[in-house]
Design a protein around this motif. Structure first.
Motif, PDB file in Angstrom:
ATOM      1  N   ALA A 178       4.147   2.998  -2.895  1.00 25.85           N
ATOM      2  CA  ALA A 178       2.688   3.014  -2.738  1.00 25.85           C
ATOM      3  C   ALA A 178       2.193   1.951  -1.773  1.00 25.85           C
ATOM      4  O   ALA A 178       0.995   1.785  -1.597  1.00 25.85           O
ATOM      5  N   ALA A 179       3.101   1.241  -1.105  1.00 23.05           N
ATOM      6  CA  ALA A 179       2.697   0.147  -0.233  1.00 23.05           C
ATOM      7  C   ALA A 179       1.854   0.620   0.939  1.00 23.05           C
ATOM      8  O   ALA A 179       1.061  -0.150   1.485  1.00 23.05           O
ATOM      9  N   ASP A 180       2.043   1.871   1.348  1.00 24.49           N
ATOM     10  CA  ASP A 180       1.267   2.393   2.478  1.00 24.49           C
ATOM     11  C   ASP A 180       0.203   3.389   2.027  1.00 24.49           C
ATOM     12  O   ASP A 180      -0.237   4.236   2.788  1.00 24.49           O
ATOM     13  N   VAL A 181      -0.224   3.262   0.761  1.00 22.69           N
ATOM     14  CA  VAL A 181      -1.229   4.162   0.193  1.00 22.69           C
ATOM     15  C   VAL A 181      -2.467   3.378  -0.234  1.00 22.69           C
ATOM     16  O   VAL A 181      -2.394   2.477  -1.067  1.00 22.69           O
ATOM     17  N   ALA A 182      -3.603   3.718   0.345  1.00 20.16           N
ATOM     18  CA  ALA A 182      -4.895   3.214  -0.133  1.00 20.16           C
ATOM     19  C   ALA A 182      -5.437   4.226  -1.136  1.00 20.16           C
ATOM     20  O   ALA A 182      -5.076   5.404  -1.105  1.00 20.16           O
ATOM     21  N   GLY A 183      -6.298   3.773  -2.018  1.00 22.68           N
ATOM     22  CA  GLY A 183      -6.878   4.677  -3.005  1.00 22.68           C
ATOM     23  C   GLY A 183      -8.392   4.652  -2.963  1.00 22.68           C
ATOM     24  O   GLY A 183      -8.994   3.656  -2.549  1.00 22.68           O
ATOM     25  N   VAL A 234      -1.771   1.956  -6.170  1.00 26.69           N
ATOM     26  CA  VAL A 234      -2.059   1.920  -4.732  1.00 26.69           C
ATOM     27  C   VAL A 234      -2.075   0.480  -4.230  1.00 26.69           C
ATOM     28  O   VAL A 234      -2.164  -0.463  -5.015  1.00 26.69           O
ATOM     29  N   ALA A 235      -1.989   0.342  -2.908  1.00 27.37           N
ATOM     30  CA  ALA A 235      -1.997  -0.996  -2.319  1.00 27.37           C
ATOM     31  C   ALA A 235      -3.380  -1.630  -2.393  1.00 27.37           C
ATOM     32  O   ALA A 235      -3.518  -2.846  -2.549  1.00 27.37           O
ATOM     33  N   THR A 236      -4.426  -0.818  -2.266  1.00 31.64           N
ATOM     34  CA  THR A 236      -5.808  -1.296  -2.327  1.00 31.64           C
ATOM     35  C   THR A 236      -6.683  -0.144  -2.803  1.00 31.64           C
ATOM     36  O   THR A 236      -6.376   1.021  -2.540  1.00 31.64           O
ATOM     37  N   LEU A 237      -7.746  -0.464  -3.521  1.00 34.69           N
ATOM     38  CA  LEU A 237      -8.577   0.575  -4.120  1.00 34.69           C
ATOM     39  C   LEU A 237     -10.038   0.401  -3.710  1.00 34.69           C
ATOM     40  O   LEU A 237     -10.597  -0.697  -3.778  1.00 34.69           O
ATOM     41  N   ALA A 244      -7.638  -1.406   5.945  1.00 40.95           N
ATOM     42  CA  ALA A 244      -6.266  -1.359   5.430  1.00 40.95           C
ATOM     43  C   ALA A 244      -5.394  -0.571   6.402  1.00 40.95           C
ATOM     44  O   ALA A 244      -4.857   0.486   6.060  1.00 40.95           O
ATOM     45  N   PRO A 245      -5.251  -1.063   7.637  1.00 38.50           N
ATOM     46  CA  PRO A 245      -4.564  -0.297   8.670  1.00 38.50           C
ATOM     47  C   PRO A 245      -3.097  -0.016   8.392  1.00 38.50           C
ATOM     48  O   PRO A 245      -2.513   0.888   9.006  1.00 38.50           O
ATOM     49  N   SER A 246      -2.480  -0.773   7.483  1.00 37.01           N
ATOM     50  CA  SER A 246      -1.079  -0.506   7.144  1.00 37.01           C
ATOM     51  C   SER A 246      -0.931   0.701   6.222  1.00 37.01           C
ATOM     52  O   SER A 246       0.184   1.172   5.994  1.00 37.01           O
ATOM     53  N   CYS A 247      -2.042   1.203   5.692  1.00 39.28           N
ATOM     54  CA  CYS A 247      -2.014   2.350   4.776  1.00 39.28           C
ATOM     55  C   CYS A 247      -2.143   3.650   5.568  1.00 39.28           C
ATOM     56  O   CYS A 247      -3.197   3.933   6.143  1.00 39.28           O
ATOM     57  N   ARG A 248      -1.076   4.408   5.594  1.00 39.77           N
ATOM     58  CA  ARG A 248      -1.063   5.679   6.312  1.00 39.77           C
ATOM     59  C   ARG A 248      -1.569   6.822   5.451  1.00 39.77           C
ATOM     60  O   ARG A 248      -1.835   7.915   5.943  1.00 39.77           O
ATOM     61  N   LEU A 262       0.065   7.959 -14.945  1.00 39.78           N
ATOM     62  CA  LEU A 262       0.383   6.660 -14.369  1.00 39.78           C
ATOM     63  C   LEU A 262       1.394   6.760 -13.232  1.00 39.78           C
ATOM     64  O   LEU A 262       1.593   5.791 -12.495  1.00 39.78           O
ATOM     65  N   ASP A 263       2.030   7.910 -13.092  1.00 44.44           N
ATOM     66  CA  ASP A 263       2.963   8.123 -11.978  1.00 44.44           C
ATOM     67  C   ASP A 263       2.402   9.115 -10.967  1.00 44.44           C
ATOM     68  O   ASP A 263       3.138   9.721 -10.191  1.00 44.44           O
ATOM     69  N   LEU A 264       1.089   9.272 -10.956  1.00 39.45           N
ATOM     70  CA  LEU A 264       0.434  10.261 -10.103  1.00 39.45           C
ATOM     71  C   LEU A 264       0.739  10.037  -8.624  1.00 39.45           C
ATOM     72  O   LEU A 264       1.240  10.930  -7.921  1.00 39.45           O
ATOM     73  N   VAL A 265       0.451   8.853  -8.117  1.00 42.20           N
ATOM     74  CA  VAL A 265       0.634   8.591  -6.692  1.00 42.20           C
ATOM     75  C   VAL A 265       2.108   8.641  -6.312  1.00 42.20           C
ATOM     76  O   VAL A 265       2.472   9.173  -5.252  1.00 42.20           O
ATOM     77  N   GLU A 266       2.949   8.117  -7.159  1.00 44.96           N
ATOM     78  CA  GLU A 266       4.391   8.137  -6.876  1.00 44.96           C
ATOM     79  C   GLU A 266       4.888   9.567  -6.663  1.00 44.96           C
ATOM     80  O   GLU A 266       5.632   9.851  -5.716  1.00 44.96           O
ATOM     81  N   ARG A 267       4.452  10.472  -7.517  1.00 41.22           N
ATOM     82  CA  ARG A 267       4.914  11.859  -7.401  1.00 41.22           C
ATOM     83  C   ARG A 267       4.264  12.587  -6.222  1.00 41.22           C
ATOM     84  O   ARG A 267       4.912  13.389  -5.553  1.00 41.22           O
ATOM     85  N   LEU A 268       2.998  12.315  -5.962  1.00 40.09           N
ATOM     86  CA  LEU A 268       2.357  12.923  -4.794  1.00 40.09           C
ATOM     87  C   LEU A 268       3.007  12.424  -3.508  1.00 40.09           C
ATOM     88  O   LEU A 268       3.249  13.200  -2.573  1.00 40.09           O
ATOM     89  N   ARG A 269       3.297  11.142  -3.464  1.00 40.63           N
ATOM     90  CA  ARG A 269       3.921  10.555  -2.271  1.00 40.63           C
ATOM     91  C   ARG A 269       5.300  11.155  -2.042  1.00 40.63           C
ATOM     92  O   ARG A 269       5.688  11.442  -0.895  1.00 40.63           O
ATOM     93  N   ALA A 270       6.052  11.352  -3.106  1.00 36.09           N
ATOM     94  CA  ALA A 270       7.390  11.934  -2.982  1.00 36.09           C
ATOM     95  C   ALA A 270       7.328  13.363  -2.460  1.00 36.09           C
ATOM     96  O   ALA A 270       8.210  13.812  -1.727  1.00 36.09           O
ATOM     97  N   ALA A 271       6.260  14.075  -2.819  1.00 38.06           N
ATOM     98  CA  ALA A 271       6.136  15.487  -2.426  1.00 38.06           C
ATOM     99  C   ALA A 271       5.951  15.664  -0.930  1.00 38.06           C
ATOM    100  O   ALA A 271       6.291  16.722  -0.386  1.00 38.06           O
ATOM    101  N   VAL A 272       5.426  14.661  -0.249  1.00 36.94           N
ATOM    102  CA  VAL A 272       5.180  14.784   1.188  1.00 36.94           C
ATOM    103  C   VAL A 272       6.091  13.887   2.015  1.00 36.94           C
ATOM    104  O   VAL A 272       5.942  13.798   3.226  1.00 36.94           O
TER     105      VAL A 272
END
Length: 224
Positions: A5-10, A48-51, A97-101, A115-125
């Motif tokens: 999630a390091a490159d994910v903003a929320g 997420v890295a930032t919300l 948050a320019p490091s968040c793609r 609680l694993d929502l972003v992890e699973r979405l990130r893995a899917a793409v």
């Protein structure tokens, strides 16, 4: 091992009108001793890295400032719907948050998010993003998709702005139909949908009952 999630903003989309709930901001209605949105923030923030909190007027921003998170009003005037909130968050991520793609969006009325929502979405793409950079991951449960709860490439900001401001597109599905969308299904356990959303006073009562039941279950497990 790198944080997925390091490159994910929320963004928590708190700009809904909430007509079925009555007067006042729906997301600030009390649930289990806290505002409804506080439950969403508690589940989303660690993923997420930032919300960011997205609103559509200054009055809402003043009320939500208590949570100590950055707040961004819609960059599109009027009540343009969730796509305006997603666009706003993409622009905010590009600037702050320019490091968040990637951008993960959460609805402000869904207090039981996985609680694993972003992890699973990130893995899917993960594989698709390396190839075309335009894959979108969308949450689903019970054979139904939840377009507001999704993971978006921030690089689509210009395309989304044109869709909202020039083409006047308001429905998420009408825009995402142009891209590869990966649906990630989450289980409904014991009849409890992790994406249950609070739209009415009756829904708020059901959510409170579900919280109480969960607290009792946790207490029983701790005694064992």
């Amino acid at each position: 091992m790198p944080d997925p999630a390091a490159d994910v903003a929320g963004v928590v989309l708190a700009g809904g009108l909430g007509r079925r709930m009555g007067d006042g901001d729906k997301c600030l209605r009390p649930l289990g001793g806290q505002p409804l949105i506080a439950h969403v923030i508690a589940r989303a923030r660690p993923q997420v890295a930032t919300l960011l909190l997205n609103v559509n007027d200054s009055a809402s921003a003043a009320e939500l400032s208590r949570f100590g998170l950055p707040i961004a009003p819609d960059v599109v005037t009027g009540f343009a719907g969730p796509l305006a909130g997603i666009l706003t968050a993409m622009r905010w991520a590009q600037a702050s948050a320019p490091s968040c793609r990637w951008l993960a969006s959460f609805a402000a009325d869904t207090p039981f998010l996985p609680l694993d929502l972003v992890e699973r979405l990130r893995a899917a793409v993960a594989d698709d993003s390396a190839r075309d950079g335009a894959a979108i991951a969308c949450a689903a449960s019970g054979g139904r998709s939840h377009p507001v709860i999704a993971l978006w490439p921030v690089a689509l900001a210009d395309d989304l702005e044109a869709a909202v401001t020039v083409e006047n597109i308001r429905k998420i599905d009408a825009w995402t139909a142009r891209y590869a969308v990966r649906h990630v299904s989450f289980a409904i356990e014991a009849g409890d949908d992790p994406f249950f959303n609070v739209n009415t006073p009756q829904d708020l009562t059901r959510a409170a009952e579900r919280l109480t039941a969960a607290d009792r279950s946790n207490a029983c497990r701790q005694k064992r």
